[in-house]
Design an enzyme around this catalytic site. Structure first.
Site, PDB file in Angstrom:
ATOM      1  N   ASP A 149      63.319 -39.160 -20.756  1.00  0.00           N
ATOM      2  CA  ASP A 149      63.556 -37.823 -19.644  1.00  0.00           C
ATOM      3  C   ASP A 149      62.789 -36.978 -20.109  1.00  0.00           C
ATOM      4  O   ASP A 149      62.513 -36.419 -21.138  1.00  0.00           O
ATOM      5  CB  ASP A 149      65.143 -37.575 -20.048  1.00  0.00           C
ATOM      6  CG  ASP A 149      65.626 -36.425 -18.958  1.00  0.00           C
ATOM      7  OD1 ASP A 149      66.030 -36.989 -17.765  1.00  0.00           O
ATOM      8  OD2 ASP A 149      65.617 -35.464 -19.114  1.00  0.00           O
TER       9      ASP A 149
ATOM     10  N   ASP B 179      63.557 -37.495 -12.928  1.00  0.00           N
ATOM     11  CA  ASP B 179      62.762 -37.134 -14.029  1.00  0.00           C
ATOM     12  C   ASP B 179      62.921 -38.246 -15.207  1.00  0.00           C
ATOM     13  O   ASP B 179      62.764 -37.800 -16.488  1.00  0.00           O
ATOM     14  CB  ASP B 179      63.287 -35.727 -14.622  1.00  0.00           C
ATOM     15  CG  ASP B 179      64.779 -35.664 -15.108  1.00  0.00           C
ATOM     16  OD1 ASP B 179      65.368 -36.840 -14.866  1.00  0.00           O
ATOM     17  OD2 ASP B 179      65.228 -34.836 -15.439  1.00  0.00           O
TER      18      ASP B 179
ATOM     19  N   ASN C 214      61.131 -26.915 -11.304  1.00  0.00           N
ATOM     20  CA  ASN C 214      61.387 -27.383  -9.916  1.00  0.00           C
ATOM     21  C   ASN C 214      61.932 -25.984  -9.152  1.00  0.00           C
ATOM     22  O   ASN C 214      61.564 -25.644  -8.304  1.00  0.00           O
ATOM     23  CB  ASN C 214      62.092 -28.601  -9.663  1.00  0.00           C
ATOM     24  CG  ASN C 214      61.614 -29.741  -9.705  1.00  0.00           C
ATOM     25  OD1 ASN C 214      60.155 -29.899  -9.667  1.00  0.00           O
ATOM     26  ND2 ASN C 214      62.266 -30.983  -9.861  1.00  0.00           N
TER      27      ASN C 214
ATOM     28  N   ASP D  70      56.182 -32.128  -9.519  1.00  0.00           N
ATOM     29  CA  ASP D  70      55.509 -33.566  -9.125  1.00  0.00           C
ATOM     30  C   ASP D  70      54.135 -33.709  -9.902  1.00  0.00           C
ATOM     31  O   ASP D  70      54.103 -34.724 -10.454  1.00  0.00           O
ATOM     32  CB  ASP D  70      55.074 -33.646  -7.625  1.00  0.00           C
ATOM     33  CG  ASP D  70      56.239 -33.881  -6.685  1.00  0.00           C
ATOM     34  OD1 ASP D  70      57.513 -34.072  -7.396  1.00  0.00           O
ATOM     35  OD2 ASP D  70      56.262 -34.042  -5.627  1.00  0.00           O
TER      36      ASP D  70
END
Length: 241
Positions: free
Chosen positions: A114, A157, A122, A131
């Site tokens: 993760d 993620d 974000n 991204d």
């Protein structure tokens, strides 16, 4: 013409797909009786030409459809953002490796990886930055894997890795290497290096006390629980189930 008793001829045509040659089809006729050469040779040549042309078209279409089906199958198992295999591909590989583990009595490990802090990135910098972060981590994970490992984007993620013939100790060493490599490779892209947390679950049918078989969901749940504990323990670390 060979002698006075037979007609010999051949026709050949290239089989094309998307303008590229993929094969050659040859039709050959031997020993046509001399009495009918004059009357029928032209018709027979026309027939062979039509047959050859039709067969070439059918072969080209069949090949194109087959290749298109292969491409669609590959796309269905590829993550569009990172180019890595996706969750569907990983599930299929994990099932294969679990069957192999049971058959040959060898361990197999599953990593859940993760990205730490992606949601905050974000929210603060936008999804385009997020991204880029995902792609950077995907690239680093892919480069850090062994040839026998199978890495994929699990979704969001999270990434996952199937490590065949890998027991608990070797799995931890591999996971620690991934954590260090991701941080090292992403250090130049941001003010702080991107870090990841890893949860590991290992199935070893040869180990005393373990079942001789296991369902994929059980291993996935164990790896997911280990990842949760790694995140709760401070992130940027490895935890084994």
């Amino acid at each position: 013409m060979r002698g006075s008793r037979s007609l010999w001829y051949a026709m050949a045509g290239a089989i094309l797909s998307m303008g590229a040659p993929i094969g050659l089809l040859v039709v050959r006729e031997l020993s046509v009786p001399q009495p009918i050469i004059t009357e029928l040779s032209s018709d027979r040549l026309t027939y062979v030409y039509v047959f050859l042309s039709t067969t070439i078209v059918m072969a080209s279409v069949g090949f194109a459809l087959g290749r298109q089906a292969d491409q669609l199958a590959a796309l269905s198992e590829t993550d569009p953002l990172t180019g890595m295999p996706n969750r569907r591909a990983l599930n299929r590989r994990l099932i294969d490796e679990l069957h192999r583990a049971v058959r040959y009595r060898v361990p197999v490990s599953l990593f859940f990886i993760d990205i730490d802090g992606l949601k905050q990135v974000n929210d603060r910098e936008g999804h385009a930055t997020g991204d880029r972060m995902i792609r950077g981590v995907a690239h680093a994970i892919a480069e850090s894997l062994r040839e026998t490992d199978f890495g994929a984007r699990w979704g969001g993620d999270e990434f996952a890795v199937v490590a065949p013939s890998t027991g608990a100790d070797a799995a931890r060493a591999s996971a620690e290497r991934i954590v260090a490599y991701v941080a090292d490779q992403t250090r130049a892209d941001r003010a702080r290096p991107t870090t990841v947390s890893v949860g590991i679950a290992t199935f070893d049918p040869a180990q005393i006390g373990q079942r001789s078989d296991i369902e994929i969901d059980s291993l996935v749940r164990a790896a997911d629980a280990a990842l949760y504990r790694a995140k709760a323990g401070g992130r940027n670390r490895v935890h084994a189930a």
